[in-house]
Motif scaffolding. Structure first.
Motif, PDB file in Angstrom:
ATOM      1  N   PHE A  89      36.626  25.945   2.010  1.00  0.00           N
ATOM      2  CA  PHE A  89      37.737  26.357   2.874  1.00  0.00           C
ATOM      3  C   PHE A  89      37.541  27.789   3.351  1.00  0.00           C
ATOM      4  N   ALA A  90      37.194  28.687   2.408  1.00  0.00           N
ATOM      5  CA  ALA A  90      37.037  30.102   2.767  1.00  0.00           C
ATOM      6  C   ALA A  90      35.912  30.283   3.790  1.00  0.00           C
ATOM      7  N   LEU A  91      34.792  29.589   3.575  1.00  0.00           N
ATOM      8  CA  LEU A  91      33.665  29.713   4.509  1.00  0.00           C
ATOM      9  C   LEU A  91      34.038  29.167   5.890  1.00  0.00           C
ATOM     10  N   ASP A  92      34.716  28.035   5.912  1.00  0.00           N
ATOM     11  CA  ASP A  92      35.149  27.468   7.198  1.00  0.00           C
ATOM     12  C   ASP A  92      36.123  28.400   7.913  1.00  0.00           C
ATOM     13  N   ARG A  93      36.986  29.041   7.135  1.00  0.00           N
ATOM     14  CA  ARG A  93      37.964  29.952   7.743  1.00  0.00           C
ATOM     15  C   ARG A  93      37.279  31.189   8.324  1.00  0.00           C
ATOM     16  N   VAL A  94      36.243  31.679   7.647  1.00  0.00           N
ATOM     17  CA  VAL A  94      35.490  32.815   8.217  1.00  0.00           C
ATOM     18  C   VAL A  94      34.959  32.420   9.596  1.00  0.00           C
ATOM     19  N   LYS A  95      34.399  31.221   9.682  1.00  0.00           N
ATOM     20  CA  LYS A  95      33.858  30.758  10.973  1.00  0.00           C
ATOM     21  C   LYS A  95      34.976  30.603  11.999  1.00  0.00           C
ATOM     22  N   ALA A  96      36.119  30.055  11.573  1.00  0.00           N
ATOM     23  CA  ALA A  96      37.223  29.839  12.511  1.00  0.00           C
ATOM     24  C   ALA A  96      37.822  31.156  13.000  1.00  0.00           C
ATOM     25  N   LEU A  97      37.822  32.165  12.132  1.00  0.00           N
ATOM     26  CA  LEU A  97      38.442  33.450  12.482  1.00  0.00           C
ATOM     27  C   LEU A  97      37.461  34.411  13.156  1.00  0.00           C
ATOM     28  N   ALA A  98      36.178  34.082  13.174  1.00  0.00           N
ATOM     29  CA  ALA A  98      35.150  35.003  13.682  1.00  0.00           C
ATOM     30  C   ALA A  98      35.420  35.501  15.108  1.00  0.00           C
ATOM     31  N   PRO A  99      35.894  34.629  16.021  1.00  0.00           N
ATOM     32  CA  PRO A  99      36.155  35.135  17.381  1.00  0.00           C
ATOM     33  C   PRO A  99      37.161  36.278  17.419  1.00  0.00           C
ATOM     34  N   GLN A 100      38.088  36.310  16.460  1.00  0.00           N
ATOM     35  CA  GLN A 100      39.057  37.415  16.402  1.00  0.00           C
ATOM     36  C   GLN A 100      38.480  38.645  15.697  1.00  0.00           C
ATOM     37  N   HIS A 101      37.292  38.524  15.131  1.00  0.00           N
ATOM     38  CA  HIS A 101      36.679  39.625  14.373  1.00  0.00           C
ATOM     39  C   HIS A 101      35.244  39.850  14.843  1.00  0.00           C
ATOM     40  N   PRO A 102      35.052  40.390  16.039  1.00  0.00           N
ATOM     41  CA  PRO A 102      33.680  40.622  16.520  1.00  0.00           C
ATOM     42  C   PRO A 102      32.860  41.486  15.561  1.00  0.00           C
ATOM     43  N   LYS A 115      25.706  33.393   9.840  1.00  0.00           N
ATOM     44  CA  LYS A 115      24.321  32.946  10.067  1.00  0.00           C
ATOM     45  C   LYS A 115      23.979  31.745   9.193  1.00  0.00           C
ATOM     46  N   GLY A 116      24.926  31.369   8.327  1.00  0.00           N
ATOM     47  CA  GLY A 116      24.674  30.206   7.464  1.00  0.00           C
ATOM     48  C   GLY A 116      23.878  30.549   6.217  1.00  0.00           C
ATOM     49  N   ASP A 117      23.768  31.844   5.902  1.00  0.00           N
ATOM     50  CA  ASP A 117      22.994  32.256   4.727  1.00  0.00           C
ATOM     51  C   ASP A 117      23.953  32.635   3.594  1.00  0.00           C
ATOM     52  N   LEU A 118      24.368  31.619   2.858  1.00  0.00           N
ATOM     53  CA  LEU A 118      25.376  31.818   1.819  1.00  0.00           C
ATOM     54  C   LEU A 118      24.852  32.704   0.692  1.00  0.00           C
ATOM     55  N   LYS A 119      23.583  32.532   0.359  1.00  0.00           N
ATOM     56  CA  LYS A 119      22.993  33.301  -0.737  1.00  0.00           C
ATOM     57  C   LYS A 119      23.066  34.805  -0.430  1.00  0.00           C
ATOM     58  N   ALA A 120      22.708  35.181   0.785  1.00  0.00           N
ATOM     59  CA  ALA A 120      22.773  36.592   1.185  1.00  0.00           C
ATOM     60  C   ALA A 120      24.225  37.076   1.191  1.00  0.00           C
ATOM     61  N   ALA A 121      25.148  36.208   1.628  1.00  0.00           N
ATOM     62  CA  ALA A 121      26.565  36.589   1.692  1.00  0.00           C
ATOM     63  C   ALA A 121      27.090  36.931   0.301  1.00  0.00           C
ATOM     64  N   LEU A 122      26.639  36.153  -0.689  1.00  0.00           N
ATOM     65  CA  LEU A 122      27.156  36.349  -2.048  1.00  0.00           C
ATOM     66  C   LEU A 122      26.340  37.356  -2.851  1.00  0.00           C
ATOM     67  N   ALA A 123      25.323  37.937  -2.231  1.00  0.00           N
ATOM     68  CA  ALA A 123      24.514  38.946  -2.916  1.00  0.00           C
ATOM     69  C   ALA A 123      25.369  40.154  -3.293  1.00  0.00           C
ATOM     70  N   GLY A 124      26.451  40.352  -2.578  1.00  0.00           N
ATOM     71  CA  GLY A 124      27.359  41.467  -2.859  1.00  0.00           C
ATOM     72  C   GLY A 124      28.252  41.246  -4.075  1.00  0.00           C
ATOM     73  N   GLY A 125      28.070  40.134  -4.778  1.00  0.00           N
ATOM     74  CA  GLY A 125      28.796  39.886  -6.020  1.00  0.00           C
ATOM     75  C   GLY A 125      30.297  39.737  -5.833  1.00  0.00           C
ATOM     76  N   ASP A 126      31.045  40.154  -6.869  1.00  0.00           N
ATOM     77  CA  ASP A 126      32.494  39.980  -6.864  1.00  0.00           C
ATOM     78  C   ASP A 126      33.163  40.666  -5.684  1.00  0.00           C
ATOM     79  N   LYS A 127      32.624  41.825  -5.293  1.00  0.00           N
ATOM     80  CA  LYS A 127      33.220  42.572  -4.192  1.00  0.00           C
ATOM     81  C   LYS A 127      33.146  41.752  -2.894  1.00  0.00           C
ATOM     82  N   ALA A 128      31.994  41.144  -2.657  1.00  0.00           N
ATOM     83  CA  ALA A 128      31.813  40.317  -1.463  1.00  0.00           C
ATOM     84  C   ALA A 128      32.750  39.113  -1.508  1.00  0.00           C
TER      85      ALA A 128
END
Lengths: 342, 342
Positions: A89-102, A115-128
């Motif tokens: 849900f969270a990942l889909d919402r990021v995609k849905a909200l992206a046009p409002q967040h250039p 970009k579809g790279d979940l591993k890189a997205a979560l590299a930031g750990g708990d903060k990310a």
């Protein structure tokens, strides 16, 4: 909630729930409410426990008001692989909200998600992770969030199986919920998932009303908007309903110790300890995911490496054996896993 | 809870609750469930609202699962003068614990309490109050605290009337709770008082089970003690369920907006706004303490100075009139105030 999959579920559940309302249903009829369980040790343990706690002549009789049963959700009532449904849900919402967040095109962790790279997205750990949750779960009213969740879940599909997430509920557990309610138990969900993420669909899917859902939460704030009182969801954690937090959440919301508790991972350990160490006949159960053919296989008894989602360590397995908690083998104890018959 | 006063109450309440369970009870019989209300505008408004929301042919019909009614406790369900019952408890506990705390003989606010000088004790403001609460409500397990409350309340007496606090519940409101439940409403307490202070007696006194009590709380911590899982009460505030906090607590615990809400003071304003501004036929009610002869008189319509306990300002009174909330006159709308017949 008007989408076909959820409607279909609601009808199926109404049928199951109806069985429990038959006054004077015979013991045999009640037994059939667990039709998706094989006649193995797990089903036997459930039936014997319910009989012992609801038969007035039993030394282990529990009055109706104290018949509290708590269920973890992810991995206990529905599938949690390859990731939690709320994470989808969270990942889909990021995609849905992206046009409002250039700015997300270049700002992590959002840029990697887009970009579809979940591993890189979560590299930031708990903060990310926290940034993703707050960007997608806060900033709207509770009424608006409820509608967003309802709309999303109506069509959401599991990325591994491509099947609707609403169809990846465990039929034997849905039967167990109804069976317990038919015997005067109040059934609660006690999940590490978001309380307001679960409430919009928990009643239709499991027969558990909003006031019997306990989960993690963010803070909310009362406001009057255009003459209407609303609660605004704030980007601030309120409570994490996992591990040590589960007994705390149970006490806060329910105010009784459960008589029976059901989970599937290390996050449920303290809930089962809180339930089963209080004296009297109590029931603890853990679902072991050992059925690669019909669902997923992970956890200590599978011979496979443990999973970061729904971790079920050898230490938990050993504690279950020592405390007499029932470990359910999906492979051996369940005739079918999903309502579709699989 | 084995003390005679509570037993007596439990019997009386069981009788009231029983009326509501009569299948096919006639409208007249249901009407009689509100026998302690005079045939004035308040009773008429209650009966009409319940009829409109439970009659399937009504345009204002509310399905059973959404029939949520929330009640403030102090001043709405039982007497709050000359001080909150929980404040009496805290003061009594300071006295009971004093032998274990020789330092309290000289340490404020405890020294003044032990000398019987409440005014001096509270001169320290919120800080003093918080110290009293934490010294008396934290440091034990939740199970131990429950027993302390049960033991205390069984014999506690109101310092003004010298009558048991358990007998200073409002009979018309107890009837109203049972009347709503008989019509498929779930009744919740939503109080600024401590959630774990209310739960040990709310079910016997009002028919409201622990999981339907919402209140203020301190934090708790999970521990294993001698092989038993317990929750230890910590000297740290968790949540204040008052004013803006009431809608937040309702959303957190119940997850629905109420359809009807009942209060008596400015602390209930946001709960009533949250209930009645959401669209559809909704019900807000405020109890006005204008009956010096049978109870206490305070609040704007009494011509007396307002009270610091259960503040009911002129602004709240004006808002009630503007929004169509029912203001109950204890003097005119209630045939009797207490179950004893007074």
């Amino acid at each position: 909630m008007s989408a076909p999959p959820l409607r279909r579920w609601a009808r199926g559940l109404a049928a199951v729930a109806g069985l429990g309302l038959l006054a004077g249903a015979s013991a045999q009829a009640r037994h059939d409410q667990l039709a998706s369980w094989t006649d193995g040790p797990a089903k036997k343990a459930i039936v014997e426990f319910v009989k012992a706690t609801t038969d007035k002549s039993s030394p282990d009789y529990v009055p109706p008001g104290e018949r509290i049963a708590t269920f973890d959700n992810d991995g206990t009532l529905w599938a949690e692989q390859p990731m939690y449904v709320q994470a989808m849900f969270a990942l889909d919402r990021v995609k849905a909200l992206a046009p409002q967040h250039p700015e997300w095109q270049t700002q992590e962790p959002f840029a990697s998600i887009l970009k579809g790279d979940l591993k890189a997205a979560l590299a930031g750990g708990d903060k990310a992770l926290l940034e993703i949750v707050m960007a997608t779960h806060a900033g709207m009213t509770t009424d608006e969030f409820r509608q967003i969740v309802k709309d999303w879940i109506a069509t959401a599909k599991n990325p591994a199986t491509k099947r609707p997430v609403l169809e990846m509920v465990y039929q034997p557990m849905v039967e167990l919920l109804a069976y317990l309610r038919a015997h005067g138990y109040k059934t609660f969900i006690v999940s590490g998932g978001g309380i307001e993420f679960m409430r919009p669909w928990a009643e239709k899917l499991y027969g558990v009303p909003p006031e019997q859902v306990v989960g993690s939460s963010i803070k909310t704030k009362f406001e009057m908007r255009d003459g209407k009182a609303v609660l605004v969801r704030l980007p601030e954690l309120n409570f994490i309903d996992d591990k040590d937090g589960k007994p705390v959440g149970i006490n806060q919301h329910i105010g009784h110790r459960p008589v029976a508790a059901f989970g599937n991972s290390d996050g449920d350990r303290q809930m089962l300890e809180y339930t089963t160490t209080s004296g009297g006949l109590r029931f603890g159960m853990l679902v072991l995911h050992d059925d690669k053919a019909r669902e997923f296989a992970y956890g200590p008894a599978t011979g496979l490496p443990d999973s970061h989602v729904g971790t079920f360590t050898q230490a938990l397995y050993d504690e279950a054996k020592q405390r007499g908690w029932v470990v359910v083998s999906m492979k051996n104890d369940w005739k079918r896993v999903f309502p579709s018959g699989q």
